[in-house]
Write a protein that holds these residues in place. Structure first.
Motif, mmCIF file in Angstrom:
data_model
loop_
_atom_site.group_PDB
_atom_site.id
_atom_site.type_symbol
_atom_site.label_atom_id
_atom_site.label_comp_id
_atom_site.label_asym_id
_atom_site.label_seq_id
_atom_site.Cartn_x
_atom_site.Cartn_y
_atom_site.Cartn_z
ATOM 1 N N PHE A 49 -0.753 -7.457 -1.830
ATOM 2 C CA PHE A 49 -1.946 -8.226 -1.507
ATOM 3 C C PHE A 49 -2.565 -7.701 -0.216
ATOM 4 O O PHE A 49 -1.896 -7.550 0.798
ATOM 5 N N GLY A 50 -3.844 -7.361 -0.255
ATOM 6 C CA GLY A 50 -4.556 -6.852 0.913
ATOM 7 C C GLY A 50 -4.379 -5.366 1.164
ATOM 8 O O GLY A 50 -4.896 -4.828 2.136
ATOM 9 N N ALA A 51 -3.636 -4.682 0.280
ATOM 10 C CA ALA A 51 -3.414 -3.245 0.460
ATOM 11 C C ALA A 51 -4.715 -2.476 0.279
ATOM 12 O O ALA A 51 -5.586 -2.860 -0.498
ATOM 13 N N THR A 52 -4.826 -1.395 1.013
ATOM 14 C CA THR A 52 -5.959 -0.481 0.917
ATOM 15 C C THR A 52 -5.409 0.931 0.739
ATOM 16 O O THR A 52 -4.220 1.160 0.995
ATOM 17 N N PRO A 53 -6.239 1.874 0.338
ATOM 18 C CA PRO A 53 -5.745 3.255 0.268
ATOM 19 C C PRO A 53 -5.164 3.713 1.610
ATOM 20 O O PRO A 53 -4.135 4.386 1.651
ATOM 21 N N GLU A 54 -5.786 3.297 2.702
ATOM 22 C CA GLU A 54 -5.317 3.701 4.031
ATOM 23 C C GLU A 54 -3.969 3.058 4.379
ATOM 24 O O GLU A 54 -3.094 3.715 4.946
ATOM 25 N N SER A 55 -3.800 1.782 4.026
ATOM 26 C CA SER A 55 -2.531 1.119 4.349
ATOM 27 C C SER A 55 -1.386 1.674 3.503
ATOM 28 O O SER A 55 -0.258 1.805 3.983
ATOM 29 N N LEU A 56 -1.665 2.016 2.251
ATOM 30 C CA LEU A 56 -0.629 2.620 1.410
ATOM 31 C C LEU A 56 -0.229 3.985 1.953
ATOM 32 O O LEU A 56 0.950 4.327 1.992
ATOM 33 N N GLU A 57 -1.217 4.757 2.394
ATOM 34 C CA GLU A 57 -0.921 6.080 2.954
ATOM 35 C C GLU A 57 -0.129 5.969 4.246
ATOM 36 O O GLU A 57 0.873 6.658 4.428
ATOM 37 N N SER A 58 -0.558 5.106 5.157
ATOM 38 C CA SER A 58 0.124 5.003 6.457
ATOM 39 C C SER A 58 1.559 4.500 6.302
ATOM 40 O O SER A 58 2.430 4.835 7.091
ATOM 41 N N SER A 59 1.809 3.698 5.254
ATOM 42 C CA SER A 59 3.161 3.209 4.997
ATOM 43 C C SER A 59 3.954 4.160 4.103
ATOM 44 O O SER A 59 5.131 3.921 3.853
ATOM 45 N N ARG A 60 3.295 5.212 3.622
ATOM 46 C CA ARG A 60 3.918 6.171 2.702
ATOM 47 C C ARG A 60 4.590 5.441 1.538
ATOM 48 O O ARG A 60 5.753 5.656 1.219
ATOM 49 N N VAL A 61 3.827 4.569 0.880
ATOM 50 C CA VAL A 61 4.336 3.733 -0.204
ATOM 51 C C VAL A 61 4.796 4.590 -1.377
ATOM 52 O O VAL A 61 4.162 5.588 -1.726
ATOM 53 N N LEU A 62 5.900 4.179 -1.972
ATOM 54 C CA LEU A 62 6.450 4.838 -3.147
ATOM 55 C C LEU A 62 6.793 3.760 -4.170
ATOM 56 O O LEU A 62 7.435 2.765 -3.842
ATOM 57 N N PHE A 63 6.338 3.938 -5.411
ATOM 58 C CA PHE A 63 6.658 3.028 -6.499
ATOM 59 C C PHE A 63 7.719 3.686 -7.361
ATOM 60 O O PHE A 63 7.555 4.827 -7.777
ATOM 61 N N VAL A 64 8.804 2.976 -7.631
ATOM 62 C CA VAL A 64 9.869 3.464 -8.498
ATOM 63 C C VAL A 64 9.830 2.622 -9.767
ATOM 64 O O VAL A 64 10.031 1.410 -9.722
ATOM 65 N N VAL A 65 9.551 3.264 -10.907
ATOM 66 C CA VAL A 65 9.431 2.562 -12.181
ATOM 67 C C VAL A 65 10.618 2.948 -13.054
ATOM 68 O O VAL A 65 10.884 4.122 -13.258
ATOM 69 N N SER A 66 11.316 1.937 -13.557
ATOM 70 C CA SER A 66 12.472 2.149 -14.416
ATOM 71 C C SER A 66 12.311 1.309 -15.670
ATOM 72 O O SER A 66 12.105 0.099 -15.578
ATOM 73 N N VAL A 67 12.386 1.954 -16.836
ATOM 74 C CA VAL A 67 12.257 1.263 -18.115
ATOM 75 C C VAL A 67 13.508 1.553 -18.931
ATOM 76 O O VAL A 67 13.923 2.706 -19.065
ATOM 77 N N VAL A 68 14.089 0.493 -19.490
ATOM 78 C CA VAL A 68 15.293 0.613 -20.312
ATOM 79 C C VAL A 68 15.022 -0.081 -21.632
ATOM 80 O O VAL A 68 14.429 -1.161 -21.661
ATOM 81 N N GLY A 69 15.438 0.525 -22.733
ATOM 82 C CA GLY A 69 15.224 -0.080 -24.039
ATOM 83 C C GLY A 69 16.239 0.409 -25.059
ATOM 84 O O GLY A 69 17.114 1.216 -24.747
ATOM 85 N N ILE A 70 16.112 -0.094 -26.274
ATOM 86 C CA ILE A 70 16.967 0.303 -27.390
ATOM 87 C C ILE A 70 16.087 0.988 -28.431
ATOM 88 O O ILE A 70 15.091 0.420 -28.869
#
Length: 136
Positions: A49-70
């Motif tokens: 909430f409230g994130a901007t392209p600049e705030s994501l860059e300065s925090s060096r944000v990383l999203f880790v996505v994991s999907v498990v299924g059968i």
């Protein structure tokens, strides 16, 4: 599961990362569709909430996505994991529709458009929350 990491630089050097589990529109499916889009609503309860392209860059944000299924064909567990950096986030865009209905419940999927996006207009509300005007 989608995790959002915010790095914090320690006085001793190196990074310390905070992990946040992002609440998805669904976290379990009984049938796996031909193409799946994971969706997270950004509201007052979201770590984004409230994130901007600049705030994501300065925090060096990383999203880790994991999907498990059968896999129903071979009755075996399948899984995948992928990381996305702040550079991969596109503000004001969404994925295009890749399903076409042909009547009688028949659908086809255009995998050639799997990564295509389109612009979305946003309206800023008095509470500071952005909401897609096309979703109304």
């Amino acid at each position: 599961m989608v995790r959002h990491r915010l790095p914090i630089t320690r006085l001793e050097g190196g990074d310390f990362r905070y992990f946040y589990v992002l609440k998805l529109h669904f976290d379990r499916l009984t049938v796996f569709p031909a193409a799946l889009t994971l969706r997270h609503t950004i509201d007052e309860t979201s770590p984004l909430f409230g994130a901007t392209p600049e705030s994501l860059e300065s925090s060096r944000v990383l999203f880790v996505v994991s999907v498990v299924g059968i896999d129903p064909v071979i009755a075996a567990a399948v899984q995948t994991q992928k990381d996305y950096s702040w550079r991969d986030v596109r503000f004001g865009e969404r994925f295009v529709e890749i399903y076409t209905e042909h009547g009688g419940g028949r659908l086809t999927v255009d995998y050639g458009r799997l990564h295509d996006t389109e612009q979305v207009e946003f309206a800023v509300h008095g509470n500071g929350c952005d909401e897609s005007s096309s979703d109304k």
